[in-house]
Write a protein that holds these residues in place. Structure first.
Motif, mmCIF file in Angstrom:
data_model
loop_
_atom_site.group_PDB
_atom_site.id
_atom_site.type_symbol
_atom_site.label_atom_id
_atom_site.label_comp_id
_atom_site.label_asym_id
_atom_site.label_seq_id
_atom_site.Cartn_x
_atom_site.Cartn_y
_atom_site.Cartn_z
ATOM 1 N N ILE A 60 0.823 -1.204 0.000
ATOM 2 C CA ILE A 60 0.000 0.000 0.000
ATOM 3 C C ILE A 60 0.861 1.261 0.000
ATOM 4 N N ILE A 61 2.150 1.104 0.367
ATOM 5 C CA ILE A 61 3.030 2.280 0.378
ATOM 6 C C ILE A 61 3.216 2.865 -1.016
ATOM 7 N N PHE A 62 3.027 2.041 -2.040
ATOM 8 C CA PHE A 62 3.237 2.532 -3.402
ATOM 9 C C PHE A 62 2.137 3.496 -3.830
ATOM 10 N N VAL A 63 1.060 3.559 -3.055
ATOM 11 C CA VAL A 63 0.025 4.572 -3.244
ATOM 12 C C VAL A 63 0.089 5.600 -2.121
ATOM 13 N N HIS A 64 0.286 5.116 -0.901
ATOM 14 C CA HIS A 64 0.254 5.986 0.270
ATOM 15 C C HIS A 64 1.384 7.014 0.264
ATOM 16 N N VAL A 65 2.592 6.572 0.061
ATOM 17 C CA VAL A 65 3.749 7.482 0.155
ATOM 18 C C VAL A 65 3.750 8.538 -0.954
ATOM 19 N N PRO A 66 3.576 8.161 -2.244
ATOM 20 C CA PRO A 66 3.521 9.215 -3.270
ATOM 21 C C PRO A 66 2.372 10.201 -3.038
ATOM 22 N N SER A 67 1.230 9.714 -2.543
ATOM 23 C CA SER A 67 0.111 10.616 -2.262
ATOM 24 C C SER A 67 0.465 11.581 -1.133
ATOM 25 N N ALA A 68 1.145 11.077 -0.103
ATOM 26 C CA ALA A 68 1.553 11.931 1.012
ATOM 27 C C ALA A 68 2.540 12.993 0.543
ATOM 28 N N TRP A 69 3.496 12.593 -0.284
ATOM 29 C CA TRP A 69 4.443 13.564 -0.829
ATOM 30 C C TRP A 69 3.719 14.620 -1.653
ATOM 31 N N MET A 70 2.755 14.191 -2.463
ATOM 32 C CA MET A 70 2.024 15.121 -3.315
ATOM 33 C C MET A 70 1.167 16.082 -2.501
ATOM 34 N N SER A 71 0.616 15.611 -1.385
ATOM 35 C CA SER A 71 -0.214 16.480 -0.553
ATOM 36 C C SER A 71 0.586 17.682 -0.052
ATOM 37 N N LEU A 72 1.856 17.470 0.263
ATOM 38 C CA LEU A 72 2.728 18.571 0.697
ATOM 39 C C LEU A 72 3.265 19.367 -0.485
ATOM 40 N N PHE A 73 3.650 18.656 -1.533
ATOM 41 C CA PHE A 73 4.220 19.292 -2.722
ATOM 42 C C PHE A 73 3.238 20.287 -3.338
ATOM 43 N N ILE A 74 1.990 19.877 -3.468
ATOM 44 C CA ILE A 74 0.981 20.747 -4.080
ATOM 45 C C ILE A 74 0.715 21.967 -3.207
ATOM 46 N N TYR A 75 0.677 21.766 -1.880
ATOM 47 C CA TYR A 75 0.400 22.918 -1.021
ATOM 48 C C TYR A 75 1.539 23.934 -1.071
ATOM 49 N N ILE A 76 2.772 23.444 -1.160
ATOM 50 C CA ILE A 76 3.913 24.360 -1.283
ATOM 51 C C ILE A 76 3.824 25.147 -2.586
ATOM 52 N N GLY A 104 -5.000 18.698 -4.537
ATOM 53 C CA GLY A 104 -4.269 18.469 -3.293
ATOM 54 C C GLY A 104 -5.142 17.832 -2.229
ATOM 55 N N ALA A 105 -6.407 18.262 -2.157
ATOM 56 C CA ALA A 105 -7.327 17.668 -1.187
ATOM 57 C C ALA A 105 -7.548 16.195 -1.485
ATOM 58 N N ALA A 106 -7.635 15.845 -2.773
ATOM 59 C CA ALA A 106 -7.830 14.445 -3.149
ATOM 60 C C ALA A 106 -6.630 13.596 -2.745
ATOM 61 N N PHE A 107 -5.417 14.094 -2.994
ATOM 62 C CA PHE A 107 -4.217 13.358 -2.605
ATOM 63 C C PHE A 107 -4.123 13.225 -1.084
ATOM 64 N N THR A 108 -4.501 14.266 -0.366
ATOM 65 C CA THR A 108 -4.467 14.204 1.097
ATOM 66 C C THR A 108 -5.472 13.195 1.626
ATOM 67 N N LEU A 109 -6.664 13.166 1.028
ATOM 68 C CA LEU A 109 -7.677 12.190 1.439
ATOM 69 C C LEU A 109 -7.205 10.767 1.160
ATOM 70 N N ILE A 110 -6.587 10.553 0.000
ATOM 71 C CA ILE A 110 -6.036 9.228 -0.322
ATOM 72 C C ILE A 110 -4.967 8.847 0.695
ATOM 73 N N THR A 111 -4.147 9.823 1.087
ATOM 74 C CA THR A 111 -3.107 9.572 2.092
ATOM 75 C C THR A 111 -3.717 9.102 3.408
ATOM 76 N N LEU A 112 -4.760 9.778 3.850
ATOM 77 C CA LEU A 112 -5.397 9.435 5.123
ATOM 78 C C LEU A 112 -6.091 8.070 5.051
ATOM 79 N N ILE A 113 -6.755 7.791 3.940
ATOM 80 C CA ILE A 113 -7.467 6.518 3.802
ATOM 81 C C ILE A 113 -6.491 5.354 3.733
ATOM 82 N N THR A 114 -5.481 5.463 2.879
ATOM 83 C CA THR A 114 -4.506 4.373 2.770
ATOM 84 C C THR A 114 -3.700 4.235 4.052
ATOM 85 N N GLY A 115 -3.452 5.359 4.730
ATOM 86 C CA GLY A 115 -2.751 5.286 6.012
ATOM 87 C C GLY A 115 -3.575 4.563 7.059
ATOM 88 N N SER A 116 -4.883 4.769 7.040
ATOM 89 C CA SER A 116 -5.757 4.063 7.981
ATOM 90 C C SER A 116 -5.774 2.566 7.696
#
Length: 250
Positions: A60-76, A104-116
């Motif tokens: 699941i990290i292959f979706v979770h980690v890139p999404s987490a990186w994107m959530s920060l990257f897009i906000y910056i 960015g909101a979509a990537f952050t939501l994916i991060t939270l869901i896959t993290g859960s």
């Protein structure tokens, strides 16, 4: 007092010129995103070995980690475009800020869901008020706040400026998300990939992860260009060039 704007930025900011460039970028980046995504999933699901501790659940990290990186990257990036919009009053910078927020909101939501999902398997719980999880949730609220604030104004330019101010204020949360595992004792594991040091991950797992990261960035560019073109065409619908494109159905 007028603010000096570089010539290249002035040309790029011309709506008809940008609309044409964004159309080409959307097509090529969209194709690149699909190609890289397929390669990354093939490597992640079929070539990467099973983890000796987590089994196949780690994939699941292959979706979770890139999404987490994107959530920060897009906000910056939103912080940068918000600053450009406020200083130089560039319409395209304002559009980029607003158009980036839903992605960015979509990537952050994916991060939270896959993290859960990952946390349930590793920690035995779907959610805990861990510093990393909590700050990532705040990031989602910031994205949603930017979207809501923009749509609360009847005037699009006023809404974009208000949303830009909120974006800049929210930048304080970005280092909190990134450094939370170092500043506080958390359940979330520390970084296993370091740009300026050794990475604690097998090369057979690393390359699909980095490939998926490139795929998400290409997808972001394609989605951003598509959203900006749509919003730009709506805002400029009274102009001759926009009416011509609408009439042609492009």
């Amino acid at each position: 007092m007028s603010v000096w704007i570089p010539l290249w930025l002035r040309k790029l900011a011309a709506p008809p010129h940008f609309y044409c460039i964004a159309g080409k970028l959307r097509r090529w980046s969209g194709r690149l995103a699909v190609l890289l995504g397929i390669i990354a999933l093939y490597g992640a699901l079929l070539l990467a070995p099973t983890d000796y501790r987590q089994g196949d659940a780690y994939r699941i990290i292959f979706v979770h980690v890139p999404s987490a990186w994107m959530s920060l990257f897009i906000y910056i990036l939103m912080g940068g475009t918000a600053l450009l919009g406020l200083i130089w009053r560039i319409k395209l910078a304002e559009l980029a800020t607003i158009a980036s927020a839903p992605i960015g909101a979509a990537f952050t939501l994916i991060t939270l869901i896959t993290g859960s999902l990952w946390g349930k398997r590793m920690w035995g719980t779907w959610w805990t008020w861990d510093a990393r999880l909590s700050s990532e949730l705040i990031l989602l609220f910031l994205y949603l706040g930017v979207i809501a604030l923009y749509h609360s104004f009847c005037n699009a330019r006023q809404g974009a400026r208000a949303a830009s101010f909120l974006t800049l204020i929210g930048l304080i949360n970005v280092p909190i998300v990134h450094f939370s595992v170092q500043w506080w004792h958390t359940l979330h594991q520390g970084s296993t990939i370091n740009l300026f040091g050794p990475s604690y991950i097998s090369a057979s797992m690393l390359w699909p992860l980095l490939t998926m990261t490139l795929a998400t960035k290409a997808y972001y560019l394609a989605s951003l260009c598509g959203r900006m073109r749509k919003q730009l065409l709506w805002q400029e619908r009274g102009k001759h060039w926009a009416r011509r494109i609408i009439a042609m159905g492009e």
